[in-house]
Design an enzyme around this catalytic site. Sequence first.
Site, PDB file in Angstrom:
ATOM      1  N   LYS A   9       0.823  -1.211   0.000  1.00 43.20           N
ATOM      2  CA  LYS A   9       0.000   0.000   0.000  1.00 43.20           C
ATOM      3  C   LYS A   9       0.863   1.270   0.000  1.00 43.20           C
ATOM      4  CE  LYS A   9      -3.922  -2.127   2.375  1.00 43.20           C
ATOM      5  NZ  LYS A   9      -4.961  -1.887   3.408  1.00 43.20           N
ATOM      6  N   PHE A  57     -15.368   3.698   7.246  1.00 46.60           N
ATOM      7  CA  PHE A  57     -13.981   4.033   6.861  1.00 46.60           C
ATOM      8  C   PHE A  57     -13.765   4.020   5.347  1.00 46.60           C
ATOM      9  CE2 PHE A  57     -14.153  -0.530   7.906  1.00 46.60           C
ATOM     10  CZ  PHE A  57     -13.654  -1.102   6.728  1.00 46.60           C
ATOM     11  N   ARG A  85      -1.858 -14.183   4.631  1.00 49.56           N
ATOM     12  CA  ARG A  85      -2.497 -13.479   5.742  1.00 49.56           C
ATOM     13  C   ARG A  85      -1.695 -13.674   7.037  1.00 49.56           C
ATOM     14  NH1 ARG A  85      -7.298 -11.366   4.558  1.00 49.56           N
ATOM     15  NH2 ARG A  85      -8.155 -11.408   6.652  1.00 49.56           N
ATOM     16  N   THR A  91      -4.908  -7.096  10.814  1.00 48.25           N
ATOM     17  CA  THR A  91      -5.213  -5.909   9.999  1.00 48.25           C
ATOM     18  C   THR A  91      -4.692  -4.635  10.651  1.00 48.25           C
ATOM     19  OG1 THR A  91      -7.230  -7.000   9.232  1.00 48.25           O
ATOM     20  CG2 THR A  91      -7.093  -4.630   8.892  1.00 48.25           C
ATOM     21  N   ARG A 102       2.866  -6.322   8.728  1.00 51.62           N
ATOM     22  CA  ARG A 102       2.119  -5.141   9.173  1.00 51.62           C
ATOM     23  C   ARG A 102       2.699  -4.560  10.462  1.00 51.62           C
ATOM     24  NH1 ARG A 102      -3.724  -7.601   7.501  1.00 51.62           N
ATOM     25  NH2 ARG A 102      -4.057  -6.383   5.611  1.00 51.62           N
ATOM     26  N   ASN A 112      -1.776   0.217   6.951  1.00 47.05           N
ATOM     27  CA  ASN A 112      -1.318  -1.092   7.435  1.00 47.05           C
ATOM     28  C   ASN A 112      -0.426  -1.834   6.430  1.00 47.05           C
ATOM     29  OD1 ASN A 112      -3.343  -1.686   5.653  1.00 47.05           O
ATOM     30  ND2 ASN A 112      -4.463  -3.075   6.994  1.00 47.05           N
ATOM     31  N   HIS A 115      -2.171  -5.459   1.737  1.00 46.62           N
ATOM     32  CA  HIS A 115      -3.493  -6.080   1.620  1.00 46.62           C
ATOM     33  C   HIS A 115      -3.305  -7.521   1.173  1.00 46.62           C
ATOM     34  CE1 HIS A 115      -7.611  -6.895   0.298  1.00 46.62           C
ATOM     35  NE2 HIS A 115      -7.067  -7.417  -0.790  1.00 46.62           N
TER      36      HIS A 115
END
Length: 133
Positions: A9, A57, A85, A91, A102, A112, A115
């Site tokens: 991100k 959000f 994950r 998250t 993260r 974070n 994704h």
Amino acid sequence: MKNTLAIIKPDAMIKGHLDNIRKDILDNGFSIIEEKTLHLSNEQACAFYDIHQDKPFFDELVKFMTSYECHVMKLEKEDAVIEWRNLMGATDSQKADLGTIRQKYGTDISMNATHGSDSNENADKEIRFFFNG
Ligand code: CMP
């Protein structure tokens, strides 16, 4: 072998963590099948996260995801969705386990760092969103 979609991100890209995160991915046994860097348009970000459009959000999420470039990757590994994950961690970066991506590269629940798809079905959809299947 199964696939999942990973996105590095804008927060992690701006901080220059692309190479660190790619290295973590490769060191953990994933293959990067396809990848590209792109700056998401407002339309693309809204479409990608349409499942969250009613969440409080959503506007913040779209604004953040369009604030700078992202790096998207089609990853391959046995149980790729769950494995990616696990490597990312929770998250919310504040709650992510020590050593997870993260925790190392993110800040909070909105910034974070990465994704990942949440199911094999969504992985297929998300991969098709950015790549040709
Ligand atoms: P991601 O895995 O990209 O999927 C949806 C994103 O929405 C999630 O990571 C977070 O970055 C973001 N998100 C989820 N919950 C919140 C929240 N309560 N506030 C802000 N952003 C959130």
